[in-house]
Design a protein around this motif. Structure first.
Motif, PDB file in Angstrom:
ATOM      1  N   LEU A  68      21.132 -11.174   2.153  1.00 25.41           N
ATOM      2  CA  LEU A  68      21.576  -9.815   2.471  1.00 25.41           C
ATOM      3  C   LEU A  68      22.189  -9.240   1.196  1.00 25.41           C
ATOM      4  CD1 LEU A  68      21.780  -8.016   5.011  1.00 25.41           C
ATOM      5  CD2 LEU A  68      24.080  -8.933   5.362  1.00 25.41           C
ATOM      6  N   GLU A  69      21.422  -8.367   0.549  1.00 27.32           N
ATOM      7  CA  GLU A  69      21.893  -7.805  -0.725  1.00 27.32           C
ATOM      8  C   GLU A  69      22.505  -6.428  -0.483  1.00 27.32           C
ATOM      9  OE1 GLU A  69      19.427  -8.426  -4.124  1.00 27.32           O
ATOM     10  OE2 GLU A  69      19.878  -6.452  -4.932  1.00 27.32           O
ATOM     11  N   VAL A  70      23.630  -6.189  -1.128  1.00 30.75           N
ATOM     12  CA  VAL A  70      24.357  -4.926  -0.942  1.00 30.75           C
ATOM     13  C   VAL A  70      23.950  -3.929  -2.022  1.00 30.75           C
ATOM     14  CG1 VAL A  70      26.650  -3.855  -0.934  1.00 30.75           C
ATOM     15  CG2 VAL A  70      26.330  -6.155   0.018  1.00 30.75           C
ATOM     16  N   PHE A  71      23.600  -2.700  -1.602  1.00 28.71           N
ATOM     17  CA  PHE A  71      23.330  -1.650  -2.582  1.00 28.71           C
ATOM     18  C   PHE A  71      24.463  -0.662  -2.685  1.00 28.71           C
ATOM     19  CE2 PHE A  71      18.983  -2.961  -2.032  1.00 28.71           C
ATOM     20  CZ  PHE A  71      18.719  -3.212  -3.351  1.00 28.71           C
ATOM     21  N   THR A  72      24.857  -0.146  -1.531  1.00 25.11           N
ATOM     22  CA  THR A  72      25.958   0.811  -1.483  1.00 25.11           C
ATOM     23  C   THR A  72      26.803   0.391  -0.273  1.00 25.11           C
ATOM     24  OG1 THR A  72      24.945   2.367   0.083  1.00 25.11           O
ATOM     25  CG2 THR A  72      24.364   2.654  -2.260  1.00 25.11           C
ATOM     26  N   PRO A  73      27.959   1.011  -0.071  1.00 25.74           N
ATOM     27  CA  PRO A  73      28.757   0.628   1.102  1.00 25.74           C
ATOM     28  C   PRO A  73      28.013   0.857   2.416  1.00 25.74           C
ATOM     29  CG  PRO A  73      30.099   1.850  -0.457  1.00 25.74           C
ATOM     30  CD  PRO A  73      28.673   1.929  -0.956  1.00 25.74           C
ATOM     31  N   GLU A  74      26.906   1.622   2.371  1.00 27.88           N
ATOM     32  CA  GLU A  74      26.206   1.840   3.649  1.00 27.88           C
ATOM     33  C   GLU A  74      24.778   1.290   3.686  1.00 27.88           C
ATOM     34  OE1 GLU A  74      24.068   4.863   4.828  1.00 27.88           O
ATOM     35  OE2 GLU A  74      23.317   4.872   2.775  1.00 27.88           O
ATOM     36  N   LEU A  75      24.268   0.817   2.573  1.00 27.22           N
ATOM     37  CA  LEU A  75      22.879   0.327   2.538  1.00 27.22           C
ATOM     38  C   LEU A  75      22.806  -1.120   2.044  1.00 27.22           C
ATOM     39  CD1 LEU A  75      19.759   0.839   2.686  1.00 27.22           C
ATOM     40  CD2 LEU A  75      19.903   1.604   0.297  1.00 27.22           C
ATOM     41  N   ALA A  76      22.149  -1.969   2.850  1.00 33.58           N
ATOM     42  CA  ALA A  76      21.916  -3.361   2.442  1.00 33.58           C
ATOM     43  C   ALA A  76      20.427  -3.665   2.581  1.00 33.58           C
ATOM     44  CB  ALA A  76      22.742  -4.311   3.302  1.00 33.58           C
ATOM     45  N   GLU A  77      20.004  -4.746   1.945  1.00 30.98           N
ATOM     46  CA  GLU A  77      18.585  -5.125   1.971  1.00 30.98           C
ATOM     47  C   GLU A  77      18.433  -6.585   2.386  1.00 30.98           C
ATOM     48  OE1 GLU A  77      16.624  -5.119  -1.859  1.00 30.98           O
ATOM     49  OE2 GLU A  77      14.666  -5.538  -0.976  1.00 30.98           O
ATOM     50  N   ILE A  78      17.443  -6.855   3.226  1.00 30.45           N
ATOM     51  CA  ILE A  78      17.053  -8.242   3.492  1.00 30.45           C
ATOM     52  C   ILE A  78      16.077  -8.647   2.402  1.00 30.45           C
ATOM     53  CG2 ILE A  78      15.766  -9.783   5.015  1.00 30.45           C
ATOM     54  CD1 ILE A  78      16.868  -8.265   7.392  1.00 30.45           C
ATOM     55  N   ARG A  79      16.393  -9.743   1.715  1.00 31.41           N
ATOM     56  CA  ARG A  79      15.521 -10.252   0.644  1.00 31.41           C
ATOM     57  C   ARG A  79      15.282 -11.735   0.854  1.00 31.41           C
ATOM     58  NH1 ARG A  79      17.112  -9.170  -5.437  1.00 31.41           N
ATOM     59  NH2 ARG A  79      15.017 -10.007  -5.692  1.00 31.41           N
ATOM     60  N   SER A  80      14.257 -12.237   0.183  1.00 31.47           N
ATOM     61  CA  SER A  80      14.040 -13.684   0.094  1.00 31.47           C
ATOM     62  C   SER A  80      14.040 -14.348   1.468  1.00 31.47           C
ATOM     63  CB  SER A  80      15.114 -14.320  -0.791  1.00 31.47           C
ATOM     64  OG  SER A  80      15.195 -13.664  -2.028  1.00 31.47           O
ATOM     65  N   LEU A  81      13.419 -13.688   2.441  1.00 31.54           N
ATOM     66  CA  LEU A  81      13.331 -14.257   3.796  1.00 31.54           C
ATOM     67  C   LEU A  81      12.127 -15.205   3.837  1.00 31.54           C
ATOM     68  CD1 LEU A  81      14.470 -13.903   6.782  1.00 31.54           C
ATOM     69  CD2 LEU A  81      12.461 -12.452   7.125  1.00 31.54           C
ATOM     70  N   MET A  82      12.398 -16.474   4.105  1.00 36.14           N
ATOM     71  CA  MET A  82      11.314 -17.470   4.041  1.00 36.14           C
ATOM     72  C   MET A  82      11.578 -18.583   5.047  1.00 36.14           C
ATOM     73  SD  MET A  82      11.199 -17.857  -0.120  1.00 36.14           S
ATOM     74  CE  MET A  82      12.968 -18.042  -0.308  1.00 36.14           C
ATOM     75  N   MET A 113      17.363  -2.332   4.877  1.00 34.52           N
ATOM     76  CA  MET A 113      15.982  -2.143   4.429  1.00 34.52           C
ATOM     77  C   MET A 113      15.366  -3.471   3.999  1.00 34.52           C
ATOM     78  SD  MET A 113      16.252  -0.956   0.464  1.00 34.52           S
ATOM     79  CE  MET A 113      14.680  -1.703   0.197  1.00 34.52           C
ATOM     80  N   ALA A 114      14.071  -3.453   3.815  1.00 32.58           N
ATOM     81  CA  ALA A 114      13.376  -4.576   3.176  1.00 32.58           C
ATOM     82  C   ALA A 114      12.153  -4.012   2.473  1.00 32.58           C
ATOM     83  CB  ALA A 114      12.964  -5.624   4.208  1.00 32.58           C
TER      84      ALA A 114
END
Ligand SMILES: CC(C)(COP(=O)(O)OP(=O)(O)OC[C@H]1O[C@@H](n2cnc3c(N)ncnc32)[C@H](O)[C@@H]1OP(=O)(O)O)[C@@H](O)C(=O)NCCC(=O)NCCS
Length: 161
Positions: A68-82, A113-114
């Motif tokens: 779960l990578e943080v971009f801004t205080p309101e947007l995060a991203e799911i990454r490296s899901l395996m 997001m992803a």
């Protein structure tokens, strides 16, 4: 106890990654980056960003991970899901996504997001396919440094939390 009970995905545990999990995450990364399913990340990168990673274990074996990578205080991203190939299609990827959605909500993010080659998988958790232009924080903050920037073939998906 019957092994088949322990192997049941319902008995899988999701937890924050620790130092002990780095090599298992690295092995998943090596496999799926080589297949082109995820963008490659080095073991150093994983170790440096370990706080973002969660793992899913069955019988004390790490069989999957997601970040779960943080971009801004309101947007995060799911990454490296395996999920390890020998544990695929048992509901474990879904368990991890649900966990990451729950974490993102608890931490107060408004959007998750992803960037993915499997948008249909994310649609099951009510992510919608969006234009990458809808995610300027990601595109102009991170993607510009990616070797695929000029010919990115991943699909952006977004969920309002
Ligand atoms: C994508 C991935 C994480 C799915 O994990 P999984 O444990 O096999 O998935 P699940 O068993 O939890 O599947 C849950 C649902 O999603 C569906 N699904 C799984 N993989 C899918 C795919 N590639 N495309 C579309 N739907 C998919 C399943 O059919 C299932 O639906 P159902 O409940 O209606 O049967 C796994 O296949 C994987 O590690 N792939 C390689 C790396 C990758 O592409 N990661 C995504 C990067 S963002």
């Amino acid at each position: 106890m019957d092994d088949s009970v322990n192997e049941n995905p319902r008995h899988a545990e999701v937890h924050h990654a620790t130092d002990q999990d780095v090599s298992a995450i690295g092995a998943l990364m090596e496999r799926y980056a080589a297949l082109g399913n995820v963008l490659p990340r080095t073991v150093d990168d994983i170790r440096r960003n370990l706080d973002e990673f969660y793992v899913i274990e069955i019988q004390s074996r790490v069989v999957g991970c997601g970040a779960l990578e943080v971009f801004t205080p309101e947007l995060a991203e799911i990454r490296s899901l395996m999920i390890a190939e020998d544990y695929a299609a048992r509901g474990l990827g879904g368990r991890l996504v649900e966990h990451l959605i729950g974490e993102a909500r608890t931490r107060g993010f408004k959007r998750l997001m992803a960037l993915t080659y499997v948008p249909q998988f994310f649609h099951k958790w009510e992510f919608e396919t969006v234009s990458k232009d809808a995610l300027p924080e990601k595109v102009w903050g991170i993607c510009v440094t990616c070797y695929k920037f000029n010919n990115c073939d991943e699909t952006a998906v977004l969920k309002y939390l």
